[in-house]
Design a protein around this motif. Structure first.
Motif, PDB file in Angstrom:
ATOM      1  N   GLN A  23      73.866 -32.883 -41.489  1.00 52.40           N
ATOM      2  CA  GLN A  23      72.557 -32.359 -41.876  1.00 52.40           C
ATOM      3  C   GLN A  23      72.356 -32.692 -43.341  1.00 52.40           C
ATOM      4  N   ILE A  24      71.123 -33.013 -43.702  1.00 49.38           N
ATOM      5  CA  ILE A  24      70.843 -33.313 -45.099  1.00 49.38           C
ATOM      6  C   ILE A  24      70.538 -32.006 -45.838  1.00 49.38           C
ATOM      7  N   LYS A  25      71.251 -31.799 -46.934  1.00 49.31           N
ATOM      8  CA  LYS A  25      71.046 -30.626 -47.788  1.00 49.31           C
ATOM      9  C   LYS A  25      71.110 -31.104 -49.226  1.00 49.31           C
ATOM     10  N   ASP A  26      70.099 -30.751 -50.013  1.00 47.74           N
ATOM     11  CA  ASP A  26      70.037 -31.167 -51.410  1.00 47.74           C
ATOM     12  C   ASP A  26      70.245 -32.676 -51.549  1.00 47.74           C
ATOM     13  N   GLU A  27      69.589 -33.425 -50.672  1.00 56.07           N
ATOM     14  CA  GLU A  27      69.609 -34.886 -50.686  1.00 56.07           C
ATOM     15  C   GLU A  27      70.988 -35.495 -50.420  1.00 56.07           C
ATOM     16  N   LYS A  28      71.897 -34.730 -49.799  1.00 56.39           N
ATOM     17  CA  LYS A  28      73.220 -35.233 -49.419  1.00 56.39           C
ATOM     18  C   LYS A  28      73.470 -34.915 -47.961  1.00 56.39           C
ATOM     19  N   TRP A  29      74.117 -35.839 -47.254  1.00 56.33           N
ATOM     20  CA  TRP A  29      74.498 -35.599 -45.869  1.00 56.33           C
ATOM     21  C   TRP A  29      75.768 -34.770 -45.836  1.00 56.33           C
ATOM     22  N   ILE A  30      75.729 -33.643 -45.141  1.00 56.20           N
ATOM     23  CA  ILE A  30      76.870 -32.731 -44.991  1.00 56.20           C
ATOM     24  C   ILE A  30      77.315 -32.787 -43.528  1.00 56.20           C
ATOM     25  N   GLU A  31      78.595 -33.129 -43.304  1.00 58.04           N
ATOM     26  CA  GLU A  31      79.093 -33.236 -41.933  1.00 58.04           C
ATOM     27  C   GLU A  31      79.323 -31.864 -41.326  1.00 58.04           C
ATOM     28  N   PHE A  32      78.768 -31.677 -40.116  1.00 58.91           N
ATOM     29  CA  PHE A  32      78.950 -30.435 -39.356  1.00 58.91           C
ATOM     30  C   PHE A  32      80.129 -30.553 -38.417  1.00 58.91           C
ATOM     31  N   SER A  33      80.179 -31.686 -37.707  1.00 62.38           N
ATOM     32  CA  SER A  33      81.244 -31.858 -36.724  1.00 62.38           C
ATOM     33  C   SER A  33      81.457 -33.327 -36.450  1.00 62.38           C
ATOM     34  N   SER A  34      82.583 -33.591 -35.794  1.00 58.70           N
ATOM     35  CA  SER A  34      82.958 -34.946 -35.434  1.00 58.70           C
ATOM     36  C   SER A  34      83.803 -34.865 -34.170  1.00 58.70           C
ATOM     37  N   ALA A  35      83.637 -35.835 -33.283  1.00 57.37           N
ATOM     38  CA  ALA A  35      84.406 -35.831 -32.030  1.00 57.37           C
ATOM     39  C   ALA A  35      84.477 -37.242 -31.480  1.00 57.37           C
ATOM     40  N   LEU A  36      85.422 -37.453 -30.566  1.00 60.06           N
ATOM     41  CA  LEU A  36      85.519 -38.706 -29.824  1.00 60.06           C
ATOM     42  C   LEU A  36      84.880 -38.518 -28.454  1.00 60.06           C
ATOM     43  N   THR A  37      84.198 -39.557 -27.974  1.00 58.48           N
ATOM     44  CA  THR A  37      83.649 -39.479 -26.631  1.00 58.48           C
ATOM     45  C   THR A  37      84.789 -39.456 -25.604  1.00 58.48           C
ATOM     46  N   ASP A  38      84.549 -38.771 -24.492  1.00 65.65           N
ATOM     47  CA  ASP A  38      85.558 -38.663 -23.430  1.00 65.65           C
ATOM     48  C   ASP A  38      85.503 -39.910 -22.532  1.00 65.65           C
ATOM     49  N   LYS A  39      86.236 -39.901 -21.423  1.00 65.95           N
ATOM     50  CA  LYS A  39      86.313 -41.088 -20.562  1.00 65.95           C
ATOM     51  C   LYS A  39      84.981 -41.425 -19.901  1.00 65.95           C
ATOM     52  N   GLN A  40      84.048 -40.455 -19.863  1.00 65.55           N
ATOM     53  CA  GLN A  40      82.698 -40.728 -19.361  1.00 65.55           C
ATOM     54  C   GLN A  40      81.743 -41.127 -20.482  1.00 65.55           C
ATOM     55  N   GLY A  41      82.278 -41.288 -21.702  1.00 65.11           N
ATOM     56  CA  GLY A  41      81.441 -41.667 -22.837  1.00 65.11           C
ATOM     57  C   GLY A  41      80.627 -40.512 -23.391  1.00 65.11           C
ATOM     58  N   ARG A  42      81.076 -39.293 -23.155  1.00 65.67           N
ATOM     59  CA  ARG A  42      80.304 -38.109 -23.565  1.00 65.67           C
ATOM     60  C   ARG A  42      81.049 -37.249 -24.584  1.00 65.67           C
ATOM     61  N   VAL A  43      80.259 -36.588 -25.410  1.00 69.66           N
ATOM     62  CA  VAL A  43      80.723 -35.446 -26.201  1.00 69.66           C
ATOM     63  C   VAL A  43      79.841 -34.305 -25.728  1.00 69.66           C
ATOM     64  N   THR A  44      80.434 -33.330 -25.071  1.00 66.09           N
ATOM     65  CA  THR A  44      79.622 -32.273 -24.448  1.00 66.09           C
ATOM     66  C   THR A  44      79.186 -31.192 -25.422  1.00 66.09           C
ATOM     67  N   ALA A  45      79.866 -31.064 -26.550  1.00 64.57           N
ATOM     68  CA  ALA A  45      79.494 -30.015 -27.513  1.00 64.57           C
ATOM     69  C   ALA A  45      79.697 -30.533 -28.931  1.00 64.57           C
ATOM     70  N   LEU A  46      78.836 -31.484 -29.335  1.00 61.05           N
ATOM     71  CA  LEU A  46      78.912 -31.982 -30.707  1.00 61.05           C
ATOM     72  C   LEU A  46      78.537 -30.876 -31.687  1.00 61.05           C
ATOM     73  N   TYR A  47      77.568 -30.066 -31.290  1.00 60.25           N
ATOM     74  CA  TYR A  47      77.246 -28.844 -32.037  1.00 60.25           C
ATOM     75  C   TYR A  47      77.780 -27.705 -31.180  1.00 60.25           C
ATOM     76  N   PRO A  48      78.414 -26.730 -31.773  1.00 58.68           N
ATOM     77  CA  PRO A  48      79.060 -25.667 -30.981  1.00 58.68           C
ATOM     78  C   PRO A  48      78.133 -25.079 -29.915  1.00 58.68           C
ATOM     79  N   GLU A  49      78.685 -24.965 -28.706  1.00 60.57           N
ATOM     80  CA  GLU A  49      77.917 -24.386 -27.605  1.00 60.57           C
ATOM     81  C   GLU A  49      77.447 -22.990 -27.980  1.00 60.57           C
ATOM     82  N   GLY A  50      76.205 -22.705 -27.637  1.00 64.75           N
ATOM     83  CA  GLY A  50      75.634 -21.401 -27.936  1.00 64.75           C
ATOM     84  C   GLY A  50      75.105 -21.293 -29.355  1.00 64.75           C
TER      85      GLY A  50
END
Length: 87
Positions: A23-50
């Protein structure tokens, strides 16, 4: 928030692609999360579920360069950023 990657050359899922959410805050990109895609090429919860995204500008980046390198394939795009707004 979930994401899905497919290799457009063969239409198959792309496992083990690094994906980041920022997310951009004060003109800088701040990382929230990072993940690897699974065997189906998916990340099911890049942002925390809920969780709820605050209003603002976000970026999802697919770091495809390493994936292509691991497959011994060339690519024009080493990263694919997608910038979007939540309002």
């Amino acid at each position: 928030m979930s994401v899905h990657t497919l290799n457009t050359q063969d239409g198959l899922p792309s496992p083990n692609v690094q994906v980041t959410l920022e997310q951009i805050k004060d003109e800088k990109w701040i990382e929230f999360s990072s993940a690897l895609t699974d065997k189906q090429g998916r990340v099911t919860a890049l942002y925390p579920e809920g969780g709820k995204l605050d209003y603002g500008t976000y970026k999802v980046t697919f770091k495809t360069g390493q994936w292509f390198n691991n497959k011994k394939l060339e690519t024009f795009f080493s990263e694919i950023p997608i910038v979007f707004n939540v309002d």
